[in-house]
Structures are given as C-alpha cells and as structure tokens.
Design an enzyme around this catalytic site. Sequence first.
Site, PDB file in Angstrom:
ATOM      1  N   ARG A  36      30.381 -34.084 -20.679  1.00 53.25           N
ATOM      2  CA  ARG A  36      30.803 -35.434 -21.088  1.00 53.25           C
ATOM      3  C   ARG A  36      30.744 -35.560 -22.590  1.00 53.25           C
ATOM      4  NH1 ARG A  36      25.684 -38.237 -21.191  1.00 53.25           N
ATOM      5  NH2 ARG A  36      24.188 -36.556 -20.889  1.00 53.25           N
ATOM      6  N   TYR A 142      16.254 -24.871  -6.866  1.00 54.81           N
ATOM      7  CA  TYR A 142      16.132 -24.657  -8.316  1.00 54.81           C
ATOM      8  C   TYR A 142      15.510 -23.283  -8.593  1.00 54.81           C
ATOM      9  CZ  TYR A 142      14.501 -25.680 -13.096  1.00 54.81           C
ATOM     10  OH  TYR A 142      14.251 -25.653 -14.448  1.00 54.81           O
TER      11      TYR A 142
END
Length: 318
Positions: A36, A142
């Site tokens: 972004r 993870y």
Amino acid sequence: MKKVMVTGCLGQIGSELVAKLRELNGPDSVIATDIRRPIDNPTVQSGPFEELDVNDYDHMLQIAKDNNVDTLIHLAALLSAVAEKKPQLAWNLNMGGLVNALEVARELNLKFFTPSSIGSFGPNTPKDNTPQDTLQRPTTMYGVTKVSGELLCDYYHTKFGVDTRGVRFPGLISYKTLPGGGTTDYAVDIYYEALKKGSYESFIKEGTYMDMMYMPDAIDAVIKLMNADPDKLVHRNAFNITAMSFEPEDIKKSIQKVMPEFDMTYDVDPMRQTIADSWPNSIDPTCAKEEWGFSPNYDLDAMTRDMLDKLKDRVEQG
Ligand code: SER
C-alpha cells in the site's frame, strides 16, 4: 549495501530500517516497497517508493532491475497471531513472497536478508538458553513458514551461491510503528496503555517468559550482519539474537519504576497464550556474538525509560 530494496517497508521493522539506511547512505540509497502507499507516511515521502505485491515476481524483478539495487531485504510477512487465524494466506504470502525474493536475488546476484523468529522453535525445543542449532518443530503456521524460510535461504546459499543472511528476531519493541498482529505485541501495547490509561490488561499470562529486543538494537543487528565478513560466518539462516527475556510482571515492575501508580491485570487470550507457551523462554545468542559481533545496548529498564519518554509526546498529540 549501497543500494537496497526493502519489501514490506511500512511494517514495524521496515519503517525504522528504511529511515536508518536513508540517514546513513542518503534518501536514494533505499527503494522502499509495500503493498500500500499511504501518501502522508514518512517512509513514502522520504525517498523512492514503489507499490509492490510480493507475490508478483515480475514486478519485484523489474523494480530491482530498474533501480540497480545490490541488496534485497525482504520483510513482507504475516506475524504469528494473524497467521494462525489465516494459515493459508500466511503460507501463500510468507513462502510465496520469499521464493520470489530469493529468485530475484539469484537472478540479479543480490545480497539478501530476511528475518526468521523465535517462532521457528516449538514445544519440544529446549526452553532455556535455546542453542543455535537445535530441534525446530514449530506448531504454528508462522513457525512452519519461518523454519521453511530458514532452510530455503540456506539452500539458495549452498546451491546457487546467493549471499543469504538472517536472524531469529525475538519480540521487537518500538514506538514509531505498531507491530501487525504478533504474540509478543503485549510488550509494546503495555507502554501505550500505561501512558493513555495508567493501566494495562495483559493477554499473556503471568510467568510467561519470552525473548525481546528494543528496535534500535534490532536495526543495528541487521546492518551489522549485512556488513559482516562472509568468511567469519559459520551460520547464515538464521542467527539467534536476543537482548532480554522477561515475563509480564517484570515489564510491569520496570514501568512502575518510572510510573509508580501503573497497574496491570490479566485477560489471557488462549490462542496467543498457546503460541507463547510453544516458544522458548530464552535463546542463546552466542554464535551471533562470536561470528559477527552482535551486541545489544538496551536492557529492560533502559528500554522502558526510552519508550515512555519517546511515546509521551506521541500519545499526547493523539
Ligand atoms: N514478534 C513476533 C510475533 O509475535 C515473533 O517473531 O509474531
């Protein structure tokens, strides 16, 4: 490291690493990238910035080529708690992005860094003074991506000669950018809440020890490792590093030395507690010290004083 491309640079590590590298080597020395582009963000405004989805290999390669970078620092990844909620997305982003980044490094002969974590260890890893080379059978998505990542980085080094380097970061504490959904985040949130409300409700249980480090030491570690003499590196992916190990009551007492009225209660989050329980209490950073001179400066009380001091103005400004 004359020209560095960084992925995921709007995250907790990236925003401070980019700032430090630009301060050391000039604004144009870093090509910052993230999925972004918030216009008023300091990382976006302080030098070259490109919007990049790390799953887009062609775009990643193009940016690296166009800017003649010599180093790729790949940070884009989901943290432990978010990854546990969205395991498929975590696998696709953490592994897909890493494979692409390693391929770009191989294609363009770049130096390469990506972080691993204390999350790469599991419940049957030795809990105290966890050695550099030991059992790694993590029980979180993870952790699965972090161990796979360590192996993949070693593979790219031995098979293709890519100069891959990495560290196993502990929980990182910082005041500039919030972490994005990790298990160790309580040790960041606590400082914000101490200043805002004078109290904190911990989602991690009393007595749960985890390794931690203050962000300036983490940034120094990345730069030091990347500048280290390759002939001295016995290990590569990834070095145990830590500056302190504490449990919630320790950080509470440390804050109380500066703010005696500070109080803490508990409302334990079962998911994050399970993750924390599967990680070591304290890891052994001897190899990092011996092979490239890792030496953190901040202990718990020094970090607490600095965090509260630096955060005060930010919290007051809202
Ligand atoms: N701080 C990270 C997390 O909690 C560990 O690497 O997910």
